[in-house]
Design a protein around this motif. Structure first.
Motif, short mmCIF file in Angstrom:
data_model
loop_
_atom_site.label_atom_id
_atom_site.label_comp_id
_atom_site.label_asym_id
_atom_site.label_seq_id
_atom_site.Cartn_x
_atom_site.Cartn_y
_atom_site.Cartn_z
N ARG A 65 1.03 -1.25 0.38
CA ARG A 65 0.03 -0.27 -0.19
C ARG A 65 0.83 1.17 0.32
NH1 ARG A 65 -5.08 0.12 -0.26
NH2 ARG A 65 -6.39 -1.34 0.33
N ALA A 66 1.94 1.25 0.67
CA ALA A 66 3.03 2.03 0.56
C ALA A 66 3.04 2.51 -0.85
CB ALA A 66 4.24 2.36 2.01
N GLN A 67 3.59 1.79 -1.53
CA GLN A 67 3.96 1.68 -2.43
C GLN A 67 3.21 2.26 -3.56
OE1 GLN A 67 5.41 -2.26 -4.52
NE2 GLN A 67 7.24 -1.22 -5.58
N ILE A 68 2.64 1.45 -3.25
CA ILE A 68 0.98 2.36 -3.94
C ILE A 68 0.48 4.33 -4.04
CG2 ILE A 68 -1.45 2.39 -4.80
CD1 ILE A 68 -1.60 -0.42 -4.76
N SER A 69 0.35 4.14 -3.32
CA SER A 69 0.93 5.78 -2.59
C SER A 69 1.66 6.40 -3.73
CB SER A 69 0.75 5.84 -1.22
OG SER A 69 0.40 6.80 -1.09
N SER A 70 3.13 5.77 -2.59
CA SER A 70 4.33 6.88 -3.43
C SER A 70 3.34 7.09 -4.60
CB SER A 70 5.97 5.69 -3.17
OG SER A 70 6.55 6.74 -4.37
N SER A 117 8.47 7.93 -20.05
CA SER A 117 8.94 6.69 -19.59
C SER A 117 8.67 6.11 -17.91
CB SER A 117 10.22 6.64 -19.18
OG SER A 117 10.48 7.41 -20.86
N ALA A 118 8.77 6.71 -16.82
CA ALA A 118 7.66 6.86 -15.74
C ALA A 118 6.74 6.41 -14.99
CB ALA A 118 8.89 8.25 -14.82
N GLY A 119 6.17 6.70 -15.46
CA GLY A 119 4.45 6.54 -15.82
C GLY A 119 4.30 5.53 -16.26
N ASP A 120 4.92 4.78 -17.52
CA ASP A 120 4.68 3.50 -18.10
C ASP A 120 5.21 2.61 -16.93
OD1 ASP A 120 3.30 4.76 -20.22
OD2 ASP A 120 5.32 4.67 -21.36
N ARG A 121 6.66 2.75 -16.35
CA ARG A 121 6.74 1.79 -15.72
C ARG A 121 5.92 1.77 -14.17
NH1 ARG A 121 11.60 4.88 -16.42
NH2 ARG A 121 11.57 5.59 -14.13
N GLN A 122 6.14 3.01 -13.55
CA GLN A 122 5.31 2.61 -12.37
C GLN A 122 3.83 2.18 -12.92
OE1 GLN A 122 5.08 7.27 -11.86
NE2 GLN A 122 7.23 7.00 -10.67
N ALA A 123 3.26 2.64 -13.64
CA ALA A 123 1.79 1.77 -14.36
C ALA A 123 1.71 -0.04 -13.83
CB ALA A 123 1.10 2.27 -15.54
N GLN A 124 2.74 -0.34 -14.89
CA GLN A 124 2.98 -1.33 -14.38
C GLN A 124 3.33 -2.24 -13.33
OE1 GLN A 124 6.62 -2.25 -17.33
NE2 GLN A 124 5.59 -2.72 -19.11
N THR A 125 3.94 -1.54 -12.38
CA THR A 125 4.90 -1.46 -10.54
C THR A 125 3.19 -1.67 -10.01
OG1 THR A 125 7.19 -0.86 -11.33
CG2 THR A 125 6.40 -1.58 -8.79
N LYS A 126 2.44 -0.61 -10.44
CA LYS A 126 1.68 -0.69 -9.90
C LYS A 126 0.28 -1.75 -10.18
CE LYS A 126 -2.24 2.33 -8.67
NZ LYS A 126 -2.85 4.09 -9.39
#
Length: 495
Positions: free
Chosen positions: A54-59, A438-447
């Motif tokens: 949850r902390a990772q998703i919030s970040s 690029s960051a947004g794409d990575r974060q979308a996959q991580t999320k």
């Protein structure tokens, strides 16, 4: 035989019923919410992992909000940059092809259009996104530039661009000779000496197509050059060329051609009976040529120089005077006597670094801008010079002044090798956008991965809960029936 009482059994069954009822309530809540529990205690041994997810998703959500805000600001800045670039192209085209006809206010139609273009460009440099000025560096709550009227005309005792152009014009033109001193050391020679100060025409070279002519210089300080016809007279078509450097860095020539046709045309001088007579005619033609240059192209070059100093100087160099026509030095302007056109934050660091945003762990983008960057000042000083310079109705040199102005504006607004352009700034901002994408794409996959894992820890499936709910319900019904039967059992019935 020992007979146990029903009290103990019913008590046990009551506890069992309460436990089943609690399970039933929990399962109903799970079915309604899709969650295993409404607190971390009910999630078992994976509760710590769930907290970390949850902390990772919030970040990630926080980074996404930041990138949304930054993208909005960059989009607004890009729209301004696109229009600023178009303004430069439009004014450059007008300077290349417009008429030099002067209206009653001492300016051409193209100059009036340049004033409108300057006004629009200044407004664009004051662009805001929300409550944030985008071209003020770190001073995001302060407008980047002063108004067009203030820049042109000044405020109170603070001089504006028009006053600086007028003072510089007086200093450069002097008494009408461009601060040059012309003399005839001998009957067959002519010399030119430049002024010792930074103003006026500066000597570059003197050449002759006639082999019998002796030329020297420029040498010395202040520089002097000379030409001596000697004893041999010139021939028809021989040329003498005087090259000059002007205050804005441009060059101009005064080329004089010997002729036997009287009266000589502009740019010609009459060949006399001997070299002495010819030298006298050359001297007169040179006087006229220098005067035309000083009162024509030099005026335009002077305006360009004054505008360059106004928009680039910090502090702005001012002609020491009055009297400006005889000035030999410049004095740094102050906040009391010279308007500052740029009102944002100043600094020696990168303009882009004045606004930064963290878009991922260990990754930041820079998207700041200052209106006093080279790309903006180059365009501002050129358009402003065109808009500010004016001529006097009936001045025989007015056409030459406007022509000289147009030539310089047209050249200055072309891309200059080695100098920052508006496109360079746009490219920097585009780089920030690419990084955010690029960051947004990575974060979308991580999320997405984190949410899947979190669902496996916190979530339940309807089928699973329904099956458990049915089993608990059956057990609960059976327990209720058993309890009811036990409560109805008597000793007589038991025996």
């Amino acid at each position: 035989m020992t007979v146990s009482g029903v009290g103990f059994r019913t008590s046990f069954l009551s506890t069992r019923i309460l436990d089943l009822q609690s399970q039933f309530d929990d399962l109903q809540a799970q079915l309604a919410t899709g969650k295993k529990s409404d607190n971390y205690a009910g999630m078992g041994v994976n509760r710590g992992f769930a907290i970390a997810l949850r902390a990772q998703i919030s970040s990630i959500d926080s980074f996404a909000d930041t990138m949304t805000n930054v993208t909005t600001r960059i989009n607004v800045a890009n729209a301004a940059l696109t229009r600023i670039s178009t303004i430069g192209t439009t004014v450059q085209g007008a300077a290349t092809s417009s008429s030099t006809q002067i209206t009653s206010n001492g300016q051409t139609i193209a100059q009036a259009q340049a004033r409108s273009s300057l006004d629009e460009m200044l407004n664009l440099l004051n662009s805001r996104s929300g409550d944030r000025y985008l071209f003020s560096g770190r001073a995001t709550d302060t407008a980047a530039v002063a108004s067009t009227d203030d820049i042109m005309n000044g405020v109170g005792a603070q001089a504006g661009l028009k006053q600086l152009i007028n003072e510089r014009k007086q200093a450069d033109v002097g008494t009408g000779t461009g601060r040059l001193t012309q003399a005839t050391p001998t009957p067959t020679s002519i010399s030119l000496t430049e002024d010792a100060g930074p103003f006026g025409l500066k000597l570059a070279s003197v050449t002759s197509s006639a082999g019998s002519v002796t030329v020297s210089g420029p040498t010395g300080s202040p520089a002097t050059e000379s030409i001596d016809l000697g004893a041999t007279n010139l021939n028809n078509g021989d040329t003498i060329t005087f090259a000059f450097k002007l205050p804005d860095g441009s060059s101009e020539n005064v080329q004089l051609t010997a002729t036997t046709t009287a009266p000589p045309q502009t740019g010609q001088f009459l060949i006399g009976a001997n070299s002495t007579a010819t030298a006298a005619n050359l001297n007169a033609a040179l006087t006229t040529g220098v005067s035309n240059l000083a009162n024509g192209a030099l005026v335009a070059a002077s305006a360009m120089k004054a505008s360059s100093e106004f928009f680039s100087g910090n502090p702005v160099p001012r002609v020491t005077g009055p009297s400006f026509a005889t000035a030999t030095t410049q004095t740094p302007g102050t906040s009391a006597n010279t308007l500052s056109w740029y009102t944002g934050e100043t600094g020696t660091d990168s303009a882009r670094g004045t606004a930064t945003a963290r878009i991922d762990d260990g990754i930041s983008v820079q998207y700041g801008a200052r209106a006093n960057e080279q790309a903006f000042t180059n365009q501002l000083q050129t358009i402003a010079a065109m808009a500010a310079m004016s001529t006097v109705t009936g001045d025989p040199n007015a056409n030459a002044q406007i022509t000289g102005l147009y030539q310089r504006v047209s050249t200055k607004l072309l891309p200059q090798t080695g100098q920052q352009s508006v496109q360079d700034i746009a490219a920097d901002l585009a780089g920030a956008q690419v990084s955010m994408k690029s960051a947004g794409d990575r974060q979308a996959q991580t999320k997405n991965t984190a949410q899947t894992m979190l669902q496996s820890i916190e979530g339940v499936t309807d089928a699973e809960v329904s099956a458990k709910l049915l089993a608990v319900q059956n057990s609960l019904n059976a327990s209720y029936q058993t309890t009811a039967m036990l409560y109805q059992t008597t000793l007589l019935k038991y025996l």
